[in-house]
Design a protein around this motif. Sequence first.
Motif, PDB file in Angstrom:
ATOM      1  N   UNK A 248       0.278   2.537   1.658  1.00 21.14           N
ATOM      2  CA  UNK A 248       0.666   1.134   1.526  1.00 21.14           C
ATOM      3  C   UNK A 248      -0.551   0.256   1.267  1.00 21.14           C
ATOM      4  N   UNK A 249      -1.646   0.536   1.969  1.00 24.24           N
ATOM      5  CA  UNK A 249      -2.869  -0.243   1.773  1.00 24.24           C
ATOM      6  C   UNK A 249      -3.407  -0.052   0.359  1.00 24.24           C
ATOM      7  N   UNK A 250      -3.348   1.178  -0.140  1.00 28.08           N
ATOM      8  CA  UNK A 250      -3.810   1.441  -1.507  1.00 28.08           C
ATOM      9  C   UNK A 250      -2.948   0.690  -2.521  1.00 28.08           C
ATOM     10  N   UNK A 251      -1.638   0.684  -2.288  1.00 28.61           N
ATOM     11  CA  UNK A 251      -0.733  -0.027  -3.193  1.00 28.61           C
ATOM     12  C   UNK A 251      -1.034  -1.523  -3.184  1.00 28.61           C
ATOM     13  N   UNK A 252      -1.284  -2.068  -1.990  1.00 25.31           N
ATOM     14  CA  UNK A 252      -1.606  -3.491  -1.892  1.00 25.31           C
ATOM     15  C   UNK A 252      -2.901  -3.811  -2.607  1.00 25.31           C
ATOM     16  N   UNK A 253      -3.889  -2.945  -2.455  1.00 25.75           N
ATOM     17  CA  UNK A 253      -5.167  -3.164  -3.127  1.00 25.75           C
ATOM     18  C   UNK A 253      -4.998  -3.095  -4.640  1.00 25.75           C
ATOM     19  N   UNK A 254      -4.191  -2.144  -5.107  1.00 25.78           N
ATOM     20  CA  UNK A 254      -3.956  -2.022  -6.535  1.00 25.78           C
ATOM     21  C   UNK A 254      -3.231  -3.247  -7.082  1.00 25.78           C
ATOM     22  N   UNK A 255      -2.276  -3.770  -6.299  1.00 23.89           N
ATOM     23  CA  UNK A 255      -1.544  -4.957  -6.720  1.00 23.89           C
ATOM     24  C   UNK A 255      -2.470  -6.171  -6.779  1.00 23.89           C
ATOM     25  N   UNK A 256      -3.370  -6.270  -5.814  1.00 21.16           N
ATOM     26  CA  UNK A 256      -4.301  -7.404  -5.794  1.00 21.16           C
ATOM     27  C   UNK A 256      -5.286  -7.315  -6.956  1.00 21.16           C
ATOM     28  N   UNK A 257      -5.718  -6.115  -7.263  1.00 17.99           N
ATOM     29  CA  UNK A 257      -6.664  -5.939  -8.359  1.00 17.99           C
ATOM     30  C   UNK A 257      -5.988  -6.132  -9.710  1.00 17.99           C
TER      31      UNK A 257
END
Length: 156
Positions: free
Chosen positions: A145-154
């Motif tokens: 989930x954290x990786x997905x959030x980071x990818x969405x933010x980037x």
Amino acid sequence: MPIAKLFAPAVAALVFSVPVMAQQMGGGPPSIDDQVNQLDEMVDLDEGQKEEISSLMTQMQDEIGAKEQEAQELQQQLGEQVQPDYDEAAIRENAERLGDLTAEMTADAIIMQSQIEGVFTQEQRDQLDEAVAQRQEQMQQMREQMQQQQQQQQGG
């Protein structure tokens, strides 16, 4: 495969992940009583088991604590030795002692895990294995989930 080979990583994950997670949350390391209570919630310990596990953990904490402090001091000394006019012999001596301490702490932790394993019944071992597997799965889901959030933010 002997249960010990399956169980040791489970206890290691539990014993070492709980203090790390607590420190990351800003609460400092949990007390031994907190750790024993967490085990009790997971596998329903009797009073004798609680006392024995608490005693084992206290003994190990005392032994590892002194070694951890020495290791931190050695790491600091090694950091201070990074300079143009370095003393190779001193660096190698400190690095070797740091390696020895790390090995001793690892052995101590595995011995403690083995001693704690001896306190549990087979049913409790099975419950603990299941609880650790669930915790690892939850941790993996959180990482994803954290990786997905980071990818969405980037990407956004």
